[in-house]
Structures are given as C-alpha cells and as structure tokens.
Motif scaffolding. Sequence first.
Motif, short mmCIF file in Angstrom:
data_model
loop_
_atom_site.label_atom_id
_atom_site.label_comp_id
_atom_site.label_asym_id
_atom_site.label_seq_id
_atom_site.Cartn_x
_atom_site.Cartn_y
_atom_site.Cartn_z
N MET A 850 30.68 49.08 33.09
CA MET A 850 30.39 48.35 34.38
C MET A 850 31.96 48.55 34.34
N LYS A 851 33.23 48.27 33.63
CA LYS A 851 34.81 48.13 34.37
C LYS A 851 34.80 49.35 35.25
N ALA A 852 34.31 50.26 34.35
CA ALA A 852 35.00 51.45 35.75
C ALA A 852 34.49 51.25 36.90
N GLN A 853 33.40 50.54 37.27
CA GLN A 853 32.20 50.60 38.39
C GLN A 853 33.09 49.70 39.00
N LEU A 854 32.91 48.37 38.81
CA LEU A 854 34.28 47.20 38.96
C LEU A 854 35.27 47.90 39.86
N GLU A 855 35.66 48.46 38.96
CA GLU A 855 37.06 48.99 39.39
C GLU A 855 36.49 49.84 40.51
N ARG A 856 35.79 50.68 40.93
CA ARG A 856 35.55 51.75 41.51
C ARG A 856 35.99 50.93 43.27
N ILE A 857 34.73 49.54 43.12
CA ILE A 857 34.61 48.75 43.79
C ILE A 857 35.47 48.56 44.64
N LEU A 858 36.83 47.79 44.08
CA LEU A 858 37.94 47.19 44.37
C LEU A 858 38.83 47.92 44.68
N LYS A 859 39.01 49.22 44.07
CA LYS A 859 40.21 50.31 45.13
C LYS A 859 39.32 51.00 45.93
N THR A 860 37.93 50.75 46.73
CA THR A 860 37.67 51.26 48.19
C THR A 860 37.93 50.71 49.13
N GLU A 861 38.03 51.36 49.91
CA GLU A 861 39.37 51.31 50.94
C GLU A 861 38.31 49.70 52.25
N GLY A 862 39.10 49.10 52.64
CA GLY A 862 38.29 47.75 52.97
C GLY A 862 36.43 46.69 53.26
N ILE A 863 37.18 46.81 51.44
CA ILE A 863 36.35 46.29 51.25
C ILE A 863 36.13 44.24 51.81
N SER A 864 34.82 44.05 51.25
CA SER A 864 34.65 42.16 51.78
C SER A 864 35.63 41.20 50.96
N ARG A 865 35.97 40.28 51.45
CA ARG A 865 36.50 39.38 51.07
C ARG A 865 35.34 38.61 49.69
N ASP A 866 33.76 38.88 50.38
CA ASP A 866 33.13 38.98 49.18
C ASP A 866 33.28 39.19 48.17
N VAL A 867 33.46 40.32 48.42
CA VAL A 867 33.02 41.81 47.46
C VAL A 867 34.10 41.60 46.38
N PHE A 868 34.67 41.63 47.15
CA PHE A 868 36.78 41.26 46.63
C PHE A 868 36.79 40.34 45.71
N GLU A 869 36.43 38.69 46.07
CA GLU A 869 37.08 37.70 44.75
C GLU A 869 35.99 37.90 43.69
N ILE A 870 34.48 37.92 43.67
CA ILE A 870 33.48 38.60 42.62
C ILE A 870 34.16 39.81 41.93
N ALA A 871 34.40 40.97 42.24
CA ALA A 871 34.82 42.05 41.43
C ALA A 871 36.13 41.61 40.66
N SER A 872 37.06 41.04 42.06
CA SER A 872 38.44 40.83 40.97
C SER A 872 38.30 39.77 39.85
N LYS A 873 37.64 38.65 39.92
CA LYS A 873 37.28 37.79 39.11
C LYS A 873 36.84 37.71 37.74
N SER A 874 35.36 39.53 37.88
CA SER A 874 35.08 39.84 37.32
C SER A 874 35.68 40.52 36.07
N LEU A 875 36.67 41.14 36.70
CA LEU A 875 38.06 41.88 35.99
C LEU A 875 38.75 40.89 35.06
N GLU A 876 38.82 39.61 35.51
CA GLU A 876 40.06 39.21 34.63
C GLU A 876 39.98 38.72 33.24
N GLN A 877 40.44 38.71 32.48
CA GLN A 877 40.79 38.89 30.96
C GLN A 877 40.79 37.49 30.45
#
Length: 877
Positions: A850-877
Amino acid sequence: MLRDTPTTIYLKDYRPPEYLIDRVDLTFELGEEETRVRSVLQIRENPAAEVSGVLRLHGEQLELIALSLDGRPLQATEYQVDDEGLTIQQMPAQCILESDVRILPQKNTALEGLYKSGTMFCTQCEAEGFRKITWFLDRPDVMSRFTTTIRADRIRYPVLLSNGNPLNEIQTDDGMHQITWEDPFPKPAYLFALVAGDLRSIEASHTTPSGRDVALKIYVEPENIDKCDHAMASLKHAMAWDERCYGREYDLDIYMVVAVNDFNMGAMENKGLNIFNSKYVLASPETATDRDFQGIESVIAHEYFHNWTGNRITCRDWFQLSLKEGLTVFRDQEFSADMGSRGVKRIEDVRLLRAHQFAEDASPMAHPVRPDSYMEINNFYTVTVYEKGAEVVRMQANLLGSDLYRKGTDLYFERFDGQAVTTDDFVQCMAEVSGRDFSQFKRWYSQAGTPELKISSDFQPEQQRYTLTVAQHCPATPGQPDKAAFLIPFAVGLLDKNGNEMPLQLQGEAEAITGTRMLEVSERRQQFTFIGINERPVPALLRGFSAPVKVQYDYSDEELMFLMAAEPDGFCRWDAAQTLAQRILLKRVATPDAEIPAGFVEAFRKALTDRESDQALLAEVLTLPSESYLGDQMKEVDVEGIHRSRESLKRHLALTLKDELLSLYHDNYSADGYAPDAVSIGRRSLRNLALSYLIQLDDPAVLQLCIDQFRAGQNMTDVLAALSLVADKDVPEAEQLLEQFYQQWKNDPLVMDKWFTLQALANRPDTLSRVENLMKHPAFSLANPNKVRSLIGAFCSGNAVGFHAADGSGYQFLGDRVLELDGMNPQVASRMVRIMARWQRYDKQRQQMMKAQLERILKTEGISRDVFEIASKSLEQ
C-alpha cells in the motif's frame, strides 16, 4: 509530482475581506461550444478590514474578454491575470467592476463550476467552484445579492433556472429565450446555482404557518417524471417538521429541486434551487430499495434544512464548515428518527460513525471537527465534519434538554440571520440561554480523536451503594499528542435482575429518578455513587449513544445476553449483541476451533422468535459486526481470519437455528403492495437477514428460495437482496440472474449502479477481474462519480478479502484508478486515495504494498492538490 507543494491555509491566519460585493448581476449566454459570462459587481471597501487598495479576485480557467471599472475599459497594464485570479492594483473605495469571460462547460470533467451533465447545464459551486464561472471574491464571508439572466436555445433548453424568484422571460426571433432570476437574500458565491435543460417537473404547494403559499417544483429529465413522488412527499414532511420543531418557515415564493446524473456530492443546498444527485431524488418500488427511499427522505430534508442552517446563516470561513453541516446533519437525523424507527435510526448513525469516523480519528487523516489547516478544502467534507459534528450538536442538546436547546437555536437564528459566523457563535447561544460555561465543551471542536472511557463498578450491599468510576483518555492524533479532558454527557441506567429500571439517586441528592440519568464526565477520573441500590445492578452505559466515545467495561457474557433481552434502550440492546458477537468472532480469529457459547446461540434463538419487538430493531440486533469494524478492534488486521471467522459463525447459526430462520423468513412475507413505512421496512429487513444466514447452508432449497424471491419481483429491496446472495455463489444461476437483471434494467442508470455494486462486493476469487471487465461495460463511465463509487469504490472499500488480496493486486488496481481519475475529477480521485490511508493497520507485506502505491501516486507528475494532500498525509509517520 506537483511543480510546487500546495500552500497550507491556517485558521489562525483568517482576516476579514478587504472588499465587499453588495450586488452581483450575471448574464449567461449558453452555447454548445462555449459559454459567455458577463458580471457586474458593486464593490466597496470593508469597514471592518484594513484595506490595502489592491483587489484580488479569484478566478480559474477563465478567458478574459473585457474588463472595465466604473464604465472605463481597463488597460492591460492596470490589472494582472494568473492561473488563480485577477489583481487590480489601484482600487477606489467603491466602484462598479464589469467583466466578460469565456468558459468551456462541455470540457469541465471536474464537475465544479458550470458543466454539462448529459444534455443539461448545471453548477456545483461549493466549496470553490464559482471561481470557475467568473471573477469573484469566492469566500463564504462575502455575501451578495444576486440577479441572474440566462440566455439559451429555447428548443434545447426550454427550462432555465437560478436562485430566488423569476422576474421575467423573453422569447427572441433567433430561436433563443432568456429569463431573469432575482434572489433577495444575500448569499456567498458557493450557494449560486444555474440549471438549463429539457426538463419536466412535478408541482405541489405548501402553506406556511404565517399563511404564505410556497410553490414546490421537482425537475427531472422526461423519462424520470414518474419517480419523483416520494421526494415531493419528503420535502413537504421536512417543511412541516422544521416549522414545528425549530419554528423555521421557508422564505421565497418558490422552492426547486433538480436531479442530475453527474454530481460529485449527494446534493447541494443552493438558495431556492437545490441541485441533487439523481440517486437522492428518483425512486419507485420497482427501481429503489428501502435504503434508497430512506436516503431520499433524509437528503431532501437535509438540503431543505440548510435554508436556515447554512444559507440564511452561513459559515465565516471553511474551517467552520461543521457550523452548517454538523448542525444540519443532526437536524436531518432527528427528522428521520421521527419519520421512522427512532431506535433503528440511532443504530444506523452509530454504525456509520464507528465504521468511518472512528477509523478516520485513528488514521493519519484525523482532524478536529473545526480543522486548524488544510491544503484543499474539498478534502474536508469528511465524516468528522459531518457526522461527528452532528454528535457535537447532539451533545449540546443532551446537556441542555429539549426546551433550552430550542431557546438556544431561536437565539442563534434571531441574532445571526444574514451573517457569516463561527462555531463559537453557535455555542455561545447555548451558553447564554442555559447560563452554563461551555469553555471545556468547546474542546470537542478543537481536539481530534475519539475519547475512550474506561469504566469500573463497585457494589457495597451493606451500604446499598453502587459506584461507577469513569476514566477518560483520548489517544494522540497528528499534531495533537496530548489532549485536555472533554466534557462528556454520559447517559446511564441500572437494571435489576428482572430487567426493571432501578431508581437513580446520586449521593448528596435529595430525590431519585427512574430511568436514564445523564451524567457529566468532565475530569480524567471521576466517580458517581448511587445510593439506595439493594442488589447488584447491570449497568446500561451510554444509552442513546449520548457521546461519540468508546466505552470499555468488563461485562460478563451473561450480562450482555441479559441486556440483549431486557434493555429498553435500542442502542444499548444492539450494542450488547455486537459486543458479545465481537468477542466470539475475534476469539475465533485467533483460535478457529474455539467453542461458540451455547448461551449466545440461545440468545439468538430467543430474538428470532420474538414477534413483539420492533422488527427493524431485531434485524439490527441479529446482524453480526462487519468485517471492517472487527478489523478496527485488532492491533493488526487479519483480513482472511476475520472473514473466515464471520462466515463460520453465520454458518453455525444457520445450522443450529435453521427451523427458526425459515419460520422467520416465511412469517415476514407479505403479499401487500410496497410501502416504505417503518413497519414494512422492518419486516423486509428481518426476512432478508434470515435468508442471508440460510444461504450459508449451501442447501439447494435455500438457493431456490433466493431464485423464487428474485423472480417474484415484488420490489427492488427483495430482488436485490436475493440477487446479491446468489451472485456470491459459484452456480450457473448466478450468471443467469445477473444477465436477466441487466436486460431488464439496462436503461436505468441508478439500477445499473446497484448491479455494479453487488458484483463488486461478491465473495468470489474472480471478483477483481470481474470488476476490471465491468469497467469496459457500456453501462459504466469513469466520468460519472456514481459509477465510480458503485464499482471501484464498492470493491476497494467494501470487499476486504478481494481488495486486500495477499498479492497486492487490489492495491495496484486502486493506484491505477486514482491516477486515471485525477486527470478527470480530482475530488473523486482524492476520496479513492483515502481507502489506503490506514495502511499501517495491516501486516508488513500489505503495508509495503500500500505504501508503494501511495508513493507512486505522489511521484506522478502533475497530480492535483486534492490527491497530493491525502497521499502525503497518509504517508506521515
């Protein structure tokens, strides 16, 4: 990834707007290739703000055609346009600003602002969609009076609607027509609405207590005109309820509802013109389930109630979102409870809260009811803001009692009508009418997390005293490691050995009361001693779920079975059954051969043969805890173990209680016509629950019962219940019935959503491949949020075994879909990302995938603020 990290917006940085917009005159020319929007804004300096002389208007995806100030065209050197707005450097103290812009609704797949749904133009402006229509101060504390003129082809778009009351309509020789609408009440831009299309309507009227006649209209596409009666009846019930319970009358001459197929949310409360996802308007017994009928009633009421709690009084800023949403959810919950079974409604509310909001509190997504910060406001339309926000309002009503609570809301409406205010303003009204200090209570708005109450009891027979000791604790959440004590309304009762209510008299009080006592837990550790208790009671704790907390009390199995049978409070009775079943199920996760207590089976048997109780409540009591809820009770979620344990317990109950279940199934059959009333819904619910147990027997006779029920086609509730059970089985009949259902309903988009969902939830090894194939089906569209939720969302959030497959295929599937959706509709994509936010709850292998998928999403060029916020917060330890 994003070119720039999105800016975080903080509540502490709130400043009043430098400028106000008193009036707005809009003219829309709707075209097939483009739409022109002309606006005339009456702007003045805000006397309550420090003014810099620079005006910054919001605007996105607008092509500027012309701009003038007080009738003088502005030169290009006098203003600046960027991707997010328009800046004018030298603003007078007041002026008229006119603009002309070009927008492309047909290409607006994000469904924010003005867009096309099929052949219909419609809008969605909450939270920040209006800035995609024209330049404006797109913030909720700028309230303006709107006049809107719409011009369009009169054949394609014979119906042209906007907020307020219609002024005039003009037909022109070029095949066009135009209509002007005026809204006399000031509102923020997020409440603006426009609809244009070839629509039909049903009409009714409502007379308010003051004698005003209000025209009621529900607009739908022509083929759906026969599915609006329930929505209209629900609207009339809601209007009468609000007048009776809150003293609120509707204030315009006309109230309109429009159903659209493409909509990000459930519905929108735009002043006088509510735009609804068609799912929450259209219903007939042939096409809609009991849950659909109840959902329509609830959402119709919710949006109507917003007229006062959201429109006439709105939120100052988006951090105060729960001011309108939490309060209005509480109002619609109480309305639905009055319309149906109060006990069952409360259980449904609690189940949703525990399954989703408690889970959110225990995740990286945890946030207070009034958040401190956000990157993208669309991400804060959450169960915490809505459902927990409703519980915070309910607690205030519990603390004050019905009379004082009503006085508090009356004061709120009187004091703040026409204003944009805060949650503090609402609570202050409750404090003033009651004379109470609510400073501690307000921590419910500012502290995240679910408080936990650890309770112990002590009985002293010689002194006839019974003491409850309550210790409260709230776990750490992101940014809030330590929590101050909450003020918690804690409703309790004591039952004697015969199931009778015991008199409750706290030490130091002069009199006893019989029934429920609302204790107030305000300290980290607190004792409540009852006197005159002549036998050890069985405590009924948190009656009515009086606060959104977790309760830990060491009940014996016998006490839980006693509460299942004797407790008068519906929630506590259900909760006892859930707690007992949870113990058994979790024990069998660890030890699959662990014995199932005979007393539990007998308690089930007794409930199955109870013909006197509310049948809907019995169905709830007899429903086992969900797999997701069981997972929440484990330190590490055992996906396969939970599923195996739950299925084996259902099979054991079916084998042991087959005769009783069959009797229950046949006794609750009714040949009468369909009615969505509480009694009929209860009978159908109990009957279909019995069938869901019996199907575990793999008995051809039970399979035939399902097939017969499906083919009888009495109503969609029974048809879908039977089809979902057959679809789980690897039998030829499953494909036959699915195909038959499709052929019958392929032209009804909402019924097709149900068809997608039951296949996405099927307990079969090939479900993921089936879902992937269904995405290619002609009835599916990734551009339609309902379709996405019914297939992709249902599989990823509702099919634990399939989604959490050990090979990670479910995670890969979701990651692919998020990235695909993000380019079309960031709101929908970000909601899909949330499904993986609790990745740390699973075993190491699943965590890594699951973490790998979240990281893949974050590394994708041009993702929206909506997705960036949820994916980045999800990965916070």
